[in-house]
Design a protein around this motif. Structure first.
Motif, PDB file in Angstrom:
ATOM      1  N   SER A 173      -8.305  -1.893   4.682  1.00 32.88           N
ATOM      2  CA  SER A 173      -8.085  -0.888   5.686  1.00 32.88           C
ATOM      3  C   SER A 173      -7.282  -0.965   6.866  1.00 32.88           C
ATOM      4  CB  SER A 173      -9.627  -0.096   6.018  1.00 32.88           C
ATOM      5  OG  SER A 173     -10.064   0.344   4.809  1.00 32.88           O
TER       6      SER A 173
ATOM      7  N   HIS B 190     -11.766   7.137   3.033  1.00 30.43           N
ATOM      8  CA  HIS B 190     -10.104   7.502   3.630  1.00 30.43           C
ATOM      9  C   HIS B 190     -10.014   8.773   3.353  1.00 30.43           C
ATOM     10  CE1 HIS B 190      -9.621   3.144   3.700  1.00 30.43           C
ATOM     11  NE2 HIS B 190      -9.747   3.071   2.451  1.00 30.43           N
TER      12      HIS B 190
ATOM     13  N   SER C 143      -4.564   4.110   2.975  1.00 27.88           N
ATOM     14  CA  SER C 143      -5.654   3.054   2.765  1.00 27.88           C
ATOM     15  C   SER C 143      -6.120   2.726   4.266  1.00 27.88           C
ATOM     16  CB  SER C 143      -4.766   1.784   2.122  1.00 27.88           C
ATOM     17  OG  SER C 143      -3.737   1.279   3.039  1.00 27.88           O
TER      18      SER C 143
END
Length: 777
Positions: free
Chosen positions: A644, A717, A723
């Motif tokens: 992330s 998300h 991402s």
């Protein structure tokens, strides 16, 4: 005497019969200590002998019983040892020793020899039993899997189909209260324990007495939200649809202004429009999708808009979905009863006056009416390519929109049933579906949800009746008020928050399981992703045609919201979707279309997809409820954090912290989880400590402040296409509207605190295990 005092305590009124082991041990120790103390007091033995003799004389039939009741309190180091050590123990007192003293000595000697023989025999039995235990323990996993399959084999598509149709017929004749009663009665008849209603009086935003309208300023034509002229006499069925074409908790009233096409309403669209036009008190023509609706409405509200006409572009829908003339409902409620934000709607709660949750007049309209506003030609497909609806910037359209809604306090009912666990009844796996709520849209996708959860309960209780039970408690919930903002689940969660924070292990969502028929869509927390992938692979191996699907952690619709965002509970959901819907913009599911039963049966005529969802969800539930070590993966959480943080401008400080988190997670996984999963090395105390850590690790990623519509749990998300952490993406978008980067710095700080909290959490867990190991050595 001491033993009489303890017995009295145990019979005290209101004391639970299910005492903890610690309480029982403490009681036994106190009892033994008290007896030894009294035995050591001068004159005690004399008193006991006298009382025993009197009892024998007065009631000889009960003499043996009374002596037996005293026997457990006699300690080997108390009375018997002192009799042997002090030869003059009895002679110091006035009462002479009984004549049968030699016989008593022989009897004691026999008892002592017998005890020694039994002790040695017990050691031998224990030794050989322990030698055989490893082989039995290692075979427990295959036995568990076999048990799961036996339970799941009883789930049949035909039974689900029959249950679905019964629910649909019930809906046609009853309101939601009667439906809740039928669900409760059915679950009880299947054998589920303590099935109960949990009711809350909540503020609902309902459709008005007549449908809202949109009047074109240029021609004066009046249209209903589906594009039908107001002058036409509405058919009974379509008029019912029109009533439920509204935005719950929108402002109400009338507004006449210019329509400005804002596209999807993101920061780039608004920045471009505000350079060209004055947006104050104007009406925005907004497409649903790509971003949470609440977030886009907050941007429009800040930009000064007064109203919103909301629609779905046909290009964003699957070709098989012909919804151009269909109306829909949306809820602007972030969750729970708006009149009691953050606390439960129980009797006596303070009620806030919040009839609307936005200053905007919001009205959903069909794509057909949007085409009329734009004056778009009917054919927008050229060479197989769909052209999105778009109003030219230089065109001016004036409309008059009227929103009619009412607010009322109504009762929302949850149905909750329990299957108590055998070894860890204080650990809960919550399984959630939802049922129809009166005054809401009359779609029947809730019947799929209810039929699936009922099918699993039926299969489970057939095994329970044969004597089996899960290790952990399974809680089955059918939520009410879902369409208005997951009200039933939020209120129940707020009502039992303290208990749920401590005890809930996982949440399995059965919300709207059939949305299409082409692809299995699996959503799971990072810690549960590996388990879900295993079930997907197994499901594909059983089916001839099965596309491999990725397991993602994205925001979802439904009642899982509270458990993800306020409790940090690992969550999983299986559902069938259309591939085109997965490839298109996210958040289209925020629109609630009234699905008829015929449409659901067209998507799954033989209910094989319903059966697959039931079995996949059921196997995950069984594994979480029965595995000695929770099937959560700590390392996957750390890997998700690192993924992330990837982007065009990575933050070196966050990356370094994420690397340390991964190291701690790897160490935790190898040093603690691996031994615990090996039956030969498994220690119950350490397993319980390990499960507590696994259960709460996602709570570290709950942040306090997020943009409207965004998850507080930053491990999720916005969609499969992104991402990065959602709050970082939003902060970057926010910088486009404002010159300051203060919002971005705040978001970076929130992410940093979450990662640091998780790293400290794992490290503290390792330290606790190490200190326990040292203490035992």
């Amino acid at each position: 005497m001491a033993y009489q005092k303890v017995n009295a305590d145990q019979r005290a009124p209101g004391h639970s019969q299910y005492l903890d082991n610690d309480d029982l041990q403490a009681t036994a120790l106190d009892l033994e200590w008290d007896m030894e103390k009294e035995l050591e007091e001068p004159g005690f033995d004399q008193f006991q002998l006298d009382s025993a003799e009197n009892q024998n004389l007065e009631n000889p039939e009960t003499a043996d019983l009374n002596l037996d009741s005293i026997q457990p309190a006699t300690s080997p180091k108390g009375r018997f040892q002192r009799l042997q050590e002090e030869s003059d123990y009895v002679t110091r007192y006035t009462r002479s020793a009984p004549k049968s003293n030699p016989c008593n000595f022989c009897r004691l000697l026999k008892i002592l020899c017998t005890a020694i023989i039994l002790f040695i025999f017990g050691i031998l039995i224990g030794y050989y039993a322990l030698k055989k235990c490893p082989s039995n323990a290692t075979s427990s996993a295959p036995l568990d899997l076999q048990l799961y399959q036996e339970i799941l084999q009883t789930i049949q598509a035909e039974d689900i189909k029959k249950s679905f149709r019964n629910l649909v017929q019930l809906y046609k004749s009853e309101d939601d209260t009667e439906i809740s009663k039928k669900i409760k009665t059915h679950w009880t008849s299947l054998g589920l324990e303590e099935v109960q209603f949990v009711n809350y009086s909540v503020l609902l935003h309902l459709a008005g007495p007549s449908a809202s309208s949109v009047i074109l300023g240029s021609s004066g034509q009046c249209f209903r939200p589906n594009g039908q002229p107001c002058s036409e006499e509405a058919r009974t069925h379509s008029s019912q649809d029109l009533l439920y074409s509204y935005a719950a908790y929108s402002a109400k009233g009338t507004l006449e202004a210019e329509v400005i096409d804002v596209g999807y309403g993101n920061a780039d669209d608004l920045k471009r429009i505000q350079k060209m036009k004055n947006t104050t008190n104007q009406i925005a023509l907004l497409k649903l999708g790509k971003l949470p609706l609440l977030y886009k409405l907050s941007l429009l509200e800040k930009a000064g808009f007064g109203g919103v006409l909301l629609y779905i572009d046909p290009c964003d829908l699957p070709k098989t979905a012909n919804l151009s003339h269909d109306t829909f409902m949306v809820s602007l409620n972030p969750g729970g009863d708006p009149s009691t934000p953050g606390y439960p709607s129980v009797d006596g709660s303070f009620r806030q006056n919040r009839s609307n949750l936005t200053s905007l007049l919001v009205q959903p309209i069909s794509a057909f009416l949007a085409e009329k506003l734009i004056s778009s030609p009917n054919s927008r497909t050229k060479n197989g390519v769909c052209s999105p609806l778009e109003l030219p910037d230089n065109d001016e359209r004036t409309v008059n929109m009227q929103v009619q809604t009412v607010t009322k306090f109504k009762t929302v009912t949850n149905v909750v049933g329990y299957l108590k666990g055998l070894t860890s009844p204080d650990r809960y796996i919550i399984v959630g579906s939802h049922h129809h709520t009166a005054y809401g849209p009359y779609g029947q996708e809730w019947a799929s949800s209810t039929a699936v959860i009922t099918a699993f309960i039926r299969a489970l209780m057939l095994r329970v009746k044969k004597g089996w039970r899960p290790d952990r408690t399974i809680v089955f919930c059918s939520w009410g008020g879902t369409a208005f903002g997951n009200i039933g689940s939020y209120e129940w969660g707020e009502d039992f928050k303290k208990v749920l924070q401590r005890n809930v292990v996982a949440y399995v969502s059965l919300h709207s399981p059939i949305r299409g028929n082409s692809s299995l869509h699996s959503i799971a927390s990072p810690s549960l992703r590996q388990l879900v992938m295993e079930k997907n692979h197994f499901n594909c191996s059983r089916r001839a045609k099965c596309q491999e699907t990725n397991v993602s952690s994205v925001q979802i619709q439904g009642d899982a919201d509270y458990f993800i965002n306020h409790l940090g509970v690992p969550t999983v959901q299986f559902a069938f979707e259309d591939i085109k819907a997965l490839e298109g913009p996210s958040f289209l599911s925020e629109a609630l279309f009234p699905k008829l039963a015929t449409k659901i049966e067209e998507m799954d005529p033989f209910f094989n997809l319903h059966e697959t969802i039931t079995k996949l969800s059921g196997e995950v539930i069984l594994q979480i409820a029965n595995e000695p070590v929770l099937p959560f993966n700590a390392l996957d959480v750390a890997l998700e954090v690192q993924n992330s943080l990837k982007g065009d401008q990575p933050n070196t400080q966050l990356l370094a912290l994420a690397s340390r988190l991964r190291e701690s997670a790897e160490l935790f996984q190898s040093d603690e989880m691996r031994p615990a999963n090996d039956p030969k090395e498994r220690i119950p105390l350490r397993v319980r400590m390990l499960n507590d850590i696994l259960q709460d690790m996602e709570k570290n990623f709950l942040v306090q402040q997020v943009p409207p519509g965004f998850y507080r749990n930053i491990l999720y998300h916005l969609d499969e296409k992104t991402s990065q952490f959602s709050i970082l993406l939003e902060a970057q978008e926010h910088c486009k509207l404002l010159a300051s980067n203060e919002t971005l710095q705040e978001a970076l700080s929130e992410v940093l605190k979450s990662i640091n909290s998780a790293q400290v959490y794992f490290k503290a867990g390792l330290d606790v295990f190490e200190s326990v190991l040292v203490a035992k050595n």
